[in-house]
Design a protein around this motif. Structure first.
Motif, PDB file in Angstrom:
ATOM      1  N   GLU A  17       7.474  87.076  22.912  1.00  0.00           N
ATOM      2  CA  GLU A  17       6.323  86.790  23.747  1.00  0.00           C
ATOM      3  C   GLU A  17       5.646  88.114  24.070  1.00  0.00           C
ATOM      4  O   GLU A  17       6.227  88.970  24.722  1.00  0.00           O
ATOM      5  CB  GLU A  17       6.753  86.098  25.040  1.00  0.00           C
ATOM      6  CG  GLU A  17       5.597  85.764  25.946  1.00  0.00           C
ATOM      7  CD  GLU A  17       6.035  85.106  27.242  1.00  0.00           C
ATOM      8  OE1 GLU A  17       5.157  84.918  28.103  1.00  0.00           O
ATOM      9  OE2 GLU A  17       7.217  84.794  27.400  1.00  0.00           O
ATOM     10  N   LEU A  18       4.437  88.286  23.570  1.00  0.00           N
ATOM     11  CA  LEU A  18       3.683  89.515  23.806  1.00  0.00           C
ATOM     12  C   LEU A  18       2.542  89.204  24.763  1.00  0.00           C
ATOM     13  O   LEU A  18       1.637  88.434  24.449  1.00  0.00           O
ATOM     14  CB  LEU A  18       3.155  90.073  22.482  1.00  0.00           C
ATOM     15  CG  LEU A  18       4.223  90.382  21.432  1.00  0.00           C
ATOM     16  CD1 LEU A  18       3.578  90.833  20.132  1.00  0.00           C
ATOM     17  CD2 LEU A  18       5.186  91.434  21.944  1.00  0.00           C
ATOM     18  N   LYS A  19       2.610  89.800  25.953  1.00  0.00           N
ATOM     19  CA  LYS A  19       1.656  89.497  27.018  1.00  0.00           C
ATOM     20  C   LYS A  19       0.426  90.397  26.991  1.00  0.00           C
ATOM     21  O   LYS A  19      -0.540  90.128  27.677  1.00  0.00           O
ATOM     22  CB  LYS A  19       2.347  89.619  28.373  1.00  0.00           C
ATOM     23  CG  LYS A  19       3.502  88.659  28.537  1.00  0.00           C
ATOM     24  CD  LYS A  19       4.211  88.857  29.857  1.00  0.00           C
ATOM     25  CE  LYS A  19       5.378  87.903  29.982  1.00  0.00           C
ATOM     26  NZ  LYS A  19       6.079  88.063  31.253  1.00  0.00           N
ATOM     27  N   GLY A  20       0.453  91.490  26.211  1.00  0.00           N
ATOM     28  CA  GLY A  20      -0.684  92.397  26.163  1.00  0.00           C
ATOM     29  C   GLY A  20      -0.709  93.331  27.361  1.00  0.00           C
ATOM     30  O   GLY A  20       0.210  93.380  28.168  1.00  0.00           O
ATOM     31  N   GLU A  21      -1.764  94.119  27.459  1.00  0.00           N
ATOM     32  CA  GLU A  21      -1.972  95.042  28.571  1.00  0.00           C
ATOM     33  C   GLU A  21      -0.763  95.939  28.837  1.00  0.00           C
ATOM     34  O   GLU A  21      -0.337  96.101  29.969  1.00  0.00           O
ATOM     35  CB  GLU A  21      -2.362  94.278  29.839  1.00  0.00           C
ATOM     36  CG  GLU A  21      -3.674  93.532  29.700  1.00  0.00           C
ATOM     37  CD  GLU A  21      -4.100  92.846  30.978  1.00  0.00           C
ATOM     38  OE1 GLU A  21      -3.667  93.260  32.063  1.00  0.00           O
ATOM     39  OE2 GLU A  21      -4.874  91.887  30.865  1.00  0.00           O
ATOM     40  N   HIS A  23       2.381  95.525  28.040  1.00  0.00           N
ATOM     41  CA  HIS A  23       3.685  94.868  27.986  1.00  0.00           C
ATOM     42  C   HIS A  23       4.186  94.901  26.544  1.00  0.00           C
ATOM     43  O   HIS A  23       3.407  94.863  25.609  1.00  0.00           O
ATOM     44  CB  HIS A  23       3.590  93.411  28.454  1.00  0.00           C
ATOM     45  CG  HIS A  23       3.214  93.267  29.887  1.00  0.00           C
ATOM     46  ND1 HIS A  23       4.124  93.360  30.906  1.00  0.00           N
ATOM     47  CD2 HIS A  23       2.008  93.045  30.471  1.00  0.00           C
ATOM     48  CE1 HIS A  23       3.507  93.206  32.058  1.00  0.00           C
ATOM     49  NE2 HIS A  23       2.213  93.010  31.822  1.00  0.00           N
ATOM     50  N   SER A  25       7.961  94.224  23.861  1.00  0.00           N
ATOM     51  CA  SER A  25       9.170  93.449  23.628  1.00  0.00           C
ATOM     52  C   SER A  25      10.148  94.338  22.883  1.00  0.00           C
ATOM     53  O   SER A  25       9.742  95.123  22.021  1.00  0.00           O
ATOM     54  CB  SER A  25       8.818  92.205  22.798  1.00  0.00           C
ATOM     55  OG  SER A  25       9.948  91.403  22.613  1.00  0.00           O
TER      56      SER A  25
END
Length: 71
Positions: A17-21, A23, A25
């Motif tokens: 799960e890559l949330k962007g901004e 963040h 993994s």
């Protein structure tokens, strides 16, 4: 995975799960493979069909000489 001979094999898929901004993994993987040849292996990290990075893994044959006999 790319073998020293040039052969390739898919290891497995993992979800991320890559949330962007900023963040990210990270993964710690334990895996086994049938190493039938010595040399440089490459583990490719692939996202949506594109190789993002490749991780080298060098498999070398253990020397049969002891340290005492090399002196």
């Amino acid at each position: 995975m790319r073998f020293p001979s040039g052969a390739t094999k898919d290891l497995t898929d993992w979800e991320a799960e890559l949330k962007g901004e900023g963040h990210g993994s990270s993964y710690t993987l334990k895996f086994g493979f049938d190493a039938r040849e010595f040399g440089l292996y490459w583990i490719d990290v692939i996202w949506e069909g594109e190789v993002l990075t490749s991780i080298p893994l060098m498999l070398v044959e253990k020397s049969t000489q002891s340290a005492a006999t090399e002196s």
